[in-house]
Motif scaffolding. Structure first.
Motif: not given
Length: 114
Positions: A4-5, A37-40, A77-81
């Motif tokens: 998260l950091q 998108v990141l927040s969602c 996986s979505v967060l990685r991309v």
């Protein structure tokens, strides 16, 4: 592994220059969209993790664990991309800023040589 950091640092960088790219009369730009998108994704991931926590004491947890973990893994996986996309956006903005600064320096040195 994404922390998260790391996401917080990247989000702060994007937010720091997103406003400079706003166009009057426009509802937003791509930078704000990345942050939304990141927040969602983070919100939905939190909900999935809460679901896993609340159901781990359930009798049916063993039967559902794969489904629950798969959902968390998919958001990871979505967060990685998304993290990589934001990193590229920051790199491109830094590159454009460097080029713009160099371009502003060029005319004054060319004028001095004429």
């Amino acid at each position: 592994l994404i922390t998260l950091q790391q996401l917080d640092v990247l989000a702060a960088k994007i937010a720091s220059f997103a406003e400079a790219h706003d166009i009057p009369g426009s509802v937003g730009n791509g930078y704000w969209a990345l942050l939304r998108v990141l927040s969602c994704c983070l919100h939905k991931l939190r909900r999935k993790v809460r679901t896993v926590r609340s159901e781990r004491d359930s009798v049916f947890f063993g039967a559902r664990v794969r489904t629950l973990v798969k959902a968390v893994d998919n958001y990871h996986s979505v967060l990685r991309v998304l993290k990589r996309i934001i990193e590229v956006a920051v790199e491109l903005t830094d590159l454009n800023t460097t080029r713009a600064a160099a371009a502003q320096g060029e005319p004054s040195s060319a004028a001095g040589g004429e």
